[in-house]
Design an enzyme around this catalytic site. Structure first.
Site, mmCIF file in Angstrom:
data_model
loop_
_atom_site.group_PDB
_atom_site.id
_atom_site.type_symbol
_atom_site.label_atom_id
_atom_site.label_comp_id
_atom_site.label_asym_id
_atom_site.label_seq_id
_atom_site.Cartn_x
_atom_site.Cartn_y
_atom_site.Cartn_z
ATOM 1 N N LYS A 53 -63.363 -11.530 -82.416
ATOM 2 C CA LYS A 53 -63.430 -10.483 -82.803
ATOM 3 C C LYS A 53 -62.472 -10.505 -84.326
ATOM 4 O O LYS A 53 -62.744 -9.722 -85.210
ATOM 5 C CB LYS A 53 -62.436 -9.392 -82.027
ATOM 6 C CG LYS A 53 -63.363 -9.057 -80.761
ATOM 7 C CD LYS A 53 -62.657 -8.457 -79.430
ATOM 8 C CE LYS A 53 -63.713 -8.341 -78.279
ATOM 9 N NZ LYS A 53 -62.939 -8.033 -77.054
ATOM 10 N N GLN A 97 -57.324 -6.905 -75.056
ATOM 11 C CA GLN A 97 -58.141 -7.733 -74.480
ATOM 12 C C GLN A 97 -57.814 -7.494 -72.715
ATOM 13 O O GLN A 97 -56.749 -7.943 -72.473
ATOM 14 C CB GLN A 97 -58.060 -9.023 -74.996
ATOM 15 C CG GLN A 97 -59.090 -9.947 -74.394
ATOM 16 C CD GLN A 97 -60.705 -9.717 -74.980
ATOM 17 O OE1 GLN A 97 -60.871 -9.368 -75.915
ATOM 18 N NE2 GLN A 97 -61.619 -9.638 -73.860
ATOM 19 N N ASP A 120 -62.632 0.647 -78.647
ATOM 20 C CA ASP A 120 -63.595 -0.159 -77.396
ATOM 21 C C ASP A 120 -64.157 0.808 -76.776
ATOM 22 O O ASP A 120 -64.975 0.789 -75.886
ATOM 23 C CB ASP A 120 -62.483 -0.691 -76.406
ATOM 24 C CG ASP A 120 -62.849 -2.182 -76.533
ATOM 25 O OD1 ASP A 120 -63.584 -2.761 -76.932
ATOM 26 O OD2 ASP A 120 -61.538 -2.922 -75.773
#
Ligand code: NDP
Length: 288
Positions: A53, A97, A120
């Site tokens: 990422k 995460q 997200d």
């Protein structure tokens, strides 16, 4: 019939190029897209995802911030960092995460992220907006699947779609997105009595289960589009999907391989959400 592959790497490269151009324009306007990533613990897979990422951001000309914490960190410390990033106008996306260590309540952490920075697309507010067909940040994996279907001009209006899996991050939003584009959607899960009955009548099958090669060619309607979200290891430790690629490609018309299918699109759509957030922040600033 032998199916053609939908190439996630090629589509991803094309979309990322467009995103880099948008990022350059935003940067010139003083709003360089910025993604903050929080990693807790030493899980090697999570570390690889976070690295990808961060690298994805840098290659597209974004600013990226990375915060790492030991596995035994107090949740309050991470929540305080999220609050700080929420208040920082130069940060457009915040990502924690998953999975988090057991002392964390993941829901509480995800909901601490401002919905405006939830790139997200996991926040309940964004999921609610998606359900209502309103503007929101879409969860990256199902949104990436939608981009793949769009790139192949797959007719969704009136199509029979079967989504296997009902998780909050893949299956449920996938079903909603397909429905919103006019597909008739069936959602299958571990309690479904006869999975093959459903998959065999589907024009589009999306497998998001986490069980290696469980969808075989005999479960697929000839000419169907098969999207494989699964990321598993086979008996030899090789990366594979939920679909038995060898038998399914003999029946389907289009299929996503693993690796090189849905996977590359997930981070791409994270970058897309971050650019979008930076754009919205700039527009809001110019109005105020
Ligand atoms: P979850 O474990 O959260 O959900 C799996 C779903 O599959 C559940 O809804 C479960 O049903 C259902 N299921 C389990 N067994 C069966 C069965 N025998 N028949 C039908 N349905 C079944 O997984 P995720 O949604 O998070 O991920 C799914 C897969 O996608 C995984 O392989 C994951 O690694 C991969 N993934 C890939 C990404 C990418 O970027 N390519 C991103 C995210 C995930 P129930 O609800 O009843 O338990």
């Amino acid at each position: 019939m032998t199916a053609r592959n939908i190439d996630g790497n090629a589509l991803s490269a094309k979309v990322r190029e467009e995103l880099a151009q948008r990022a350059a324009v935003l940067t010139a306007q003083g709003a360089q897209p910025c993604l903050a990533v929080i990693l807790v613990g030493e899980d090697p897979a999570s570390a690889v995802y976070v690295r990808n990422k961060v690298v994805g951001c840098e290659k597209a000309g974004f600013r990226s911030l990375k915060y790492t914490y030991p596995a035994d960190v107090a949740p309050q410390e991470v929540l305080a960092k999220i609050a700080e990033l929420n208040a920082d106008a130069s940060v457009h996306g915040i990502l924690v995460q998953l999975p988090l260590p057991k002392q964390f309540n993941s829901e509480e952490v995800l909901e601490a992220i401002s919905p405006e920075k939830d790139v997200d697309g996991f926040h309940a507010v964004n999921f609610g907006l998606l359900l209502q067909g309103r503007k929101s940040f879409y969860p990256c994996t199902p949104w990436g699947v939608m981009k793949m279907l769009e790139s192949e001009n797959i007719q969704l209006k009136g199509a029979e779609a079967v989504v296997i899996g009902r998780s909050n991050i893949v299956g449920k939003p996938m079903a909603v997105m397909l429905m919103s584009k006019g597909a008739t959607v069936t959602i299958c899960h571990s309690q479904t009595k006869d999975l093959a009955f459903h998959t065999k009548r589907a024009d589009i099958v999306v497998a998001a289960v986490g069980r290696a090669k469980m969808i075989t060619g005999d479960m697929i309607k000839p000419g169907a589009v098969v999207i494989d979200v699964g990321m598993n290891r086979d008996e030899n430790g090789k990366l594979c999907g939920d679909v038995d690629f060898a038998s399914a490609r003999e029946v389907a018309s289009l299929i996503t391989p693993v690796p090189g299918g849905v996977g590359p699109m997930t981070i791409t759509m994270l970058l897309a959400n971050t650019v979008e957030s930076a754009q919205r922040a700039l527009e809001a600033k110019s109005k105020s």
